[in-house]
Scaffold this motif. Structure first.
Motif, mmCIF file in Angstrom:
data_model
loop_
_atom_site.group_PDB
_atom_site.id
_atom_site.type_symbol
_atom_site.label_atom_id
_atom_site.label_comp_id
_atom_site.label_asym_id
_atom_site.label_seq_id
_atom_site.Cartn_x
_atom_site.Cartn_y
_atom_site.Cartn_z
ATOM 1 N N GLU A 93 -45.319 15.397 -10.708
ATOM 2 C CA GLU A 93 -44.586 14.166 -11.028
ATOM 3 C C GLU A 93 -43.083 14.381 -10.953
ATOM 4 O OE1 GLU A 93 -47.835 12.192 -14.100
ATOM 5 O OE2 GLU A 93 -46.397 13.692 -14.813
ATOM 6 N N ARG A 94 -42.633 15.533 -11.436
ATOM 7 C CA ARG A 94 -41.199 15.854 -11.381
ATOM 8 C C ARG A 94 -40.741 15.950 -9.927
ATOM 9 N NH1 ARG A 94 -37.669 18.466 -15.247
ATOM 10 N NH2 ARG A 94 -39.424 18.352 -16.693
ATOM 11 N N ASP A 95 -41.518 16.646 -9.103
ATOM 12 C CA ASP A 95 -41.183 16.746 -7.681
ATOM 13 C C ASP A 95 -41.130 15.366 -7.042
ATOM 14 O OD1 ASP A 95 -41.077 19.473 -7.926
ATOM 15 O OD2 ASP A 95 -42.847 19.891 -6.698
ATOM 16 N N HIS A 96 -42.092 14.525 -7.403
ATOM 17 C CA HIS A 96 -42.155 13.177 -6.831
ATOM 18 C C HIS A 96 -40.907 12.376 -7.191
ATOM 19 C CE1 HIS A 96 -43.978 9.581 -5.201
ATOM 20 N NE2 HIS A 96 -43.965 8.973 -6.376
ATOM 21 N N LEU A 97 -40.494 12.475 -8.456
ATOM 22 C CA LEU A 97 -39.294 11.745 -8.876
ATOM 23 C C LEU A 97 -38.064 12.237 -8.119
ATOM 24 C CD1 LEU A 97 -38.112 9.596 -10.720
ATOM 25 C CD2 LEU A 97 -37.841 11.360 -12.494
ATOM 26 N N PHE A 98 -37.966 13.534 -7.910
ATOM 27 C CA PHE A 98 -36.837 14.066 -7.144
ATOM 28 C C PHE A 98 -36.906 13.610 -5.683
ATOM 29 C CE2 PHE A 98 -35.896 16.933 -10.668
ATOM 30 C CZ PHE A 98 -34.507 17.025 -10.594
ATOM 31 N N HIS A 99 -38.112 13.567 -5.107
ATOM 32 C CA HIS A 99 -38.246 13.052 -3.732
ATOM 33 C C HIS A 99 -37.735 11.612 -3.652
ATOM 34 C CE1 HIS A 99 -40.285 16.573 -2.463
ATOM 35 N NE2 HIS A 99 -41.467 16.289 -2.961
ATOM 36 N N LEU A 100 -38.127 10.783 -4.611
ATOM 37 C CA LEU A 100 -37.695 9.382 -4.616
ATOM 38 C C LEU A 100 -36.182 9.281 -4.750
ATOM 39 C CD1 LEU A 100 -40.459 7.841 -6.932
ATOM 40 C CD2 LEU A 100 -40.290 7.615 -4.446
ATOM 41 N N ALA A 101 -35.614 10.143 -5.595
ATOM 42 C CA ALA A 101 -34.164 10.116 -5.772
ATOM 43 C C ALA A 101 -33.445 10.529 -4.490
ATOM 44 C CB ALA A 101 -33.763 11.038 -6.926
ATOM 45 N N ARG A 102 -33.938 11.567 -3.836
ATOM 46 C CA ARG A 102 -33.288 12.020 -2.598
ATOM 47 C C ARG A 102 -33.386 10.959 -1.517
ATOM 48 N NH1 ARG A 102 -36.246 17.122 -3.916
ATOM 49 N NH2 ARG A 102 -34.758 18.400 -5.095
ATOM 50 N N GLN A 103 -34.523 10.288 -1.427
ATOM 51 C CA GLN A 103 -34.655 9.218 -0.449
ATOM 52 C C GLN A 103 -33.693 8.074 -0.769
ATOM 53 O OE1 GLN A 103 -36.381 9.053 2.359
ATOM 54 N NE2 GLN A 103 -37.204 11.110 2.122
ATOM 55 N N SER A 104 -33.482 7.805 -2.055
ATOM 56 C CA SER A 104 -32.553 6.740 -2.451
ATOM 57 C C SER A 104 -31.123 7.070 -2.046
ATOM 58 C CB SER A 104 -32.610 6.537 -3.974
ATOM 59 O OG SER A 104 -33.875 6.086 -4.374
ATOM 60 N N ARG A 105 -30.782 8.355 -2.064
ATOM 61 C CA ARG A 105 -29.417 8.770 -1.734
ATOM 62 C C ARG A 105 -29.171 8.848 -0.238
ATOM 63 N NH1 ARG A 105 -30.337 13.893 -5.530
ATOM 64 N NH2 ARG A 105 -30.296 12.879 -7.579
ATOM 65 N N ALA A 106 -30.230 8.824 0.567
ATOM 66 C CA ALA A 106 -30.074 8.973 2.019
ATOM 67 C C ALA A 106 -29.234 7.820 2.558
ATOM 68 C CB ALA A 106 -31.435 9.002 2.704
ATOM 69 N N PRO A 107 -28.154 8.115 3.288
ATOM 70 C CA PRO A 107 -27.266 7.037 3.764
ATOM 71 C C PRO A 107 -27.967 6.089 4.721
ATOM 72 C CG PRO A 107 -26.733 9.131 4.821
ATOM 73 C CD PRO A 107 -27.723 9.440 3.741
ATOM 74 N N GLY A 108 -27.804 4.803 4.453
ATOM 75 C CA GLY A 108 -28.327 3.791 5.373
ATOM 76 C C GLY A 108 -29.825 3.818 5.535
ATOM 77 N N GLY A 109 -30.550 4.303 4.507
ATOM 78 C CA GLY A 109 -32.011 4.360 4.628
ATOM 79 C C GLY A 109 -32.457 5.266 5.754
ATOM 80 N N ARG A 110 -31.703 6.354 5.959
ATOM 81 C CA ARG A 110 -31.992 7.270 7.056
ATOM 82 C C ARG A 110 -33.451 7.724 7.040
ATOM 83 N NH1 ARG A 110 -29.964 13.233 6.445
ATOM 84 N NH2 ARG A 110 -30.770 12.543 4.444
ATOM 85 N N ARG A 111 -34.057 7.751 8.195
ATOM 86 C CA ARG A 111 -35.462 8.134 8.299
ATOM 87 C C ARG A 111 -35.603 9.616 8.593
ATOM 88 N NH1 ARG A 111 -39.052 3.298 10.758
ATOM 89 N NH2 ARG A 111 -38.135 1.631 9.540
ATOM 90 N N ARG A 112 -36.521 10.229 7.914
ATOM 91 C CA ARG A 112 -36.811 11.639 8.176
ATOM 92 C C ARG A 112 -37.653 11.762 9.440
ATOM 93 N NH1 ARG A 112 -39.527 14.450 3.198
ATOM 94 N NH2 ARG A 112 -39.512 16.111 4.730
ATOM 95 N N ARG A 113 -37.649 12.986 9.979
ATOM 96 C CA ARG A 113 -38.489 13.258 11.130
ATOM 97 C C ARG A 113 -39.954 13.015 10.787
ATOM 98 N NH1 ARG A 113 -38.467 19.310 13.123
ATOM 99 N NH2 ARG A 113 -39.697 19.491 11.222
ATOM 100 N N ARG A 114 -40.671 12.432 11.721
ATOM 101 C CA ARG A 114 -42.091 12.183 11.478
ATOM 102 C C ARG A 114 -42.832 13.492 11.248
ATOM 103 N NH1 ARG A 114 -44.162 7.858 16.009
ATOM 104 N NH2 ARG A 114 -42.925 6.058 15.341
ATOM 105 N N PRO A 115 -43.813 13.490 10.339
ATOM 106 C CA PRO A 115 -44.654 14.671 10.199
ATOM 107 C C PRO A 115 -45.348 15.003 11.518
ATOM 108 C CG PRO A 115 -44.999 13.139 8.380
ATOM 109 C CD PRO A 115 -44.148 12.428 9.391
ATOM 110 N N ALA A 116 -45.579 16.274 11.724
ATOM 111 C CA ALA A 116 -46.137 16.728 13.001
ATOM 112 C C ALA A 116 -47.517 16.120 13.251
ATOM 113 C CB ALA A 116 -46.224 18.249 13.015
ATOM 114 N N VAL A 117 -47.791 15.843 14.514
ATOM 115 C CA VAL A 117 -49.114 15.363 14.912
ATOM 116 C C VAL A 117 -49.752 16.319 15.911
ATOM 117 C CG1 VAL A 117 -48.630 12.944 14.445
ATOM 118 C CG2 VAL A 117 -48.086 13.879 16.687
ATOM 119 N N THR A 118 -49.058 17.403 16.237
ATOM 120 C CA THR A 118 -49.621 18.428 17.108
ATOM 121 C C THR A 118 -49.397 19.788 16.466
ATOM 122 O OG1 THR A 118 -47.562 18.627 18.377
ATOM 123 C CG2 THR A 118 -49.220 17.085 19.204
#
Length: 304
Positions: A93-118
């Motif tokens: 839960e703590r990790d999840h809250l930190f993930h949400l916070a880091r995503q909130s701080r990302a400028p302009g809703g920046r998207r992370r690289r897609r998880p690998a599919v290969t």
């Protein structure tokens, strides 16, 4: 109702995720559990009040109210940590809250690289070098991306779905009769799968394939809707998995799950049994059966 829910899950709204996660964690803690006096016997809220969380976290009430309304962008790691302690969050839960916070701080809703599919050819070679234990590589969406021959035999019910990549979450929630037969602890599995998908949504809320998967499961499965609404999160960890294989019967397997640092988002999972156990004998029988049945991997092996 199903269609409306599916439309709602067409996006993962970060502010809503934050609001519902914090409010759900606050609701489960009583003042007594938090070490606070409970004045009066007729509290209008379940669990802690917002002002009580603010007191425990050492922030103003207005500041915490803004956080619980979905605004974590300005919160420092120290404040996030204090709120996590006030809410008695566990490690996931703590990790999840930190993930949400880091995503909130990302400028302009920046998207992370897609998880690998290969999967890189070298990783497939690693899998094939593991000859005495089932092993496979999945991503955070539960897509099965690569297997060795024993994993193909062990998880033949999961891989029976002709769609590629095969997906464990779809098997658990959409092929429930087969999943209930295969997973001895099915009730625990349904909780864990939804919780790990929720964890992945916090890490990568802009993953379009994840959004589509969550929408598909929410539209088709009342059980998934219930588990998703719980806001629970889990880490991929080592443990024990009890399976009932259609050919060799009951297998109680030790599970080791390892993140692959060179391939972010991928997880290598290996299933073993102690020598001399009934399950070790079952794996040996499974290997013999697999050798007699082995054919091309039907798209599971990915050349990279």
């Amino acid at each position: 109702m199903d269609k409306a829910y599916g439309d709602e899950m067409a996006t993962i709204d970060l502010r809503t995720e934050i609001k519902e996660f914090l409010s759900s964690r606050r609701a489960r803690i009583t003042p007594e559990q938090a070490g606070l006096p409970a004045y009066g016997g007729n509290r209008r809220v379940k669990g802690l009040r917002r002002e009580e969380v603010a007191l425990l976290a050492g922030v103003s009430v207005d500041y915490y109210v803004r956080m619980e309304r979905g605004s974590l962008a300005g919160a420092s790691d120290g404040v996030i940590d204090a709120v996590a302690s006030a809410l008695k969050l566990d490690e996931a839960e703590r990790d999840h809250l930190f993930h949400l916070a880091r995503q909130s701080r990302a400028p302009g809703g920046r998207r992370r690289r897609r998880p690998a599919v290969t999967v890189r050819p070298a990783l497939q070679q690693v899998l094939e070098a593991i000859t005495d234990a089932p092993a496979w590589i999945c991503n955070g969406r539960y897509d099965v991306l690569a297997t060795n021959h024993l994993a193909r035999a062990l998880f033949s019910p999961v891989l029976a779905d002709p769609r590629r990549p095969a997906n464990i979450a779809r098997f658990v929630y959409l092929d429930t009769q087969a999943a209930r037969t295969f997973f001895v602890d099915y009730d625990r599995i349904v909780c864990d799968v939804a919780a790990k998908l929720r964890m992945e949504a916090g890490r990568n809320p802009h993953d379009e394939e994840l959004i589509a998967l969550v929408g598909e499961l929410a539209t088709s499965s009342e059980l998934f809707r219930q588990r998703w609404a719980s806001q629970d999160v889990r880490l991929h960890r080592s443990g024990r998995k009890r399976l009932h294989h259609p050919v060799v019967g009951r297998l109680d397997l030790d599970v080791e799950a390892m993140e692959l640092p060179a391939d972010p988002g991928l997880l290598l999972t290996v299933y073993t049994a102690a020598a001399g156990t009934v399950t070790a004998d079952g794996l040996a029988l499974l290997a013999s059966w697999a050798a007699s049945q082995e054919r091309p991997a039907d798209g599971i092996r990915t050349p990279g």
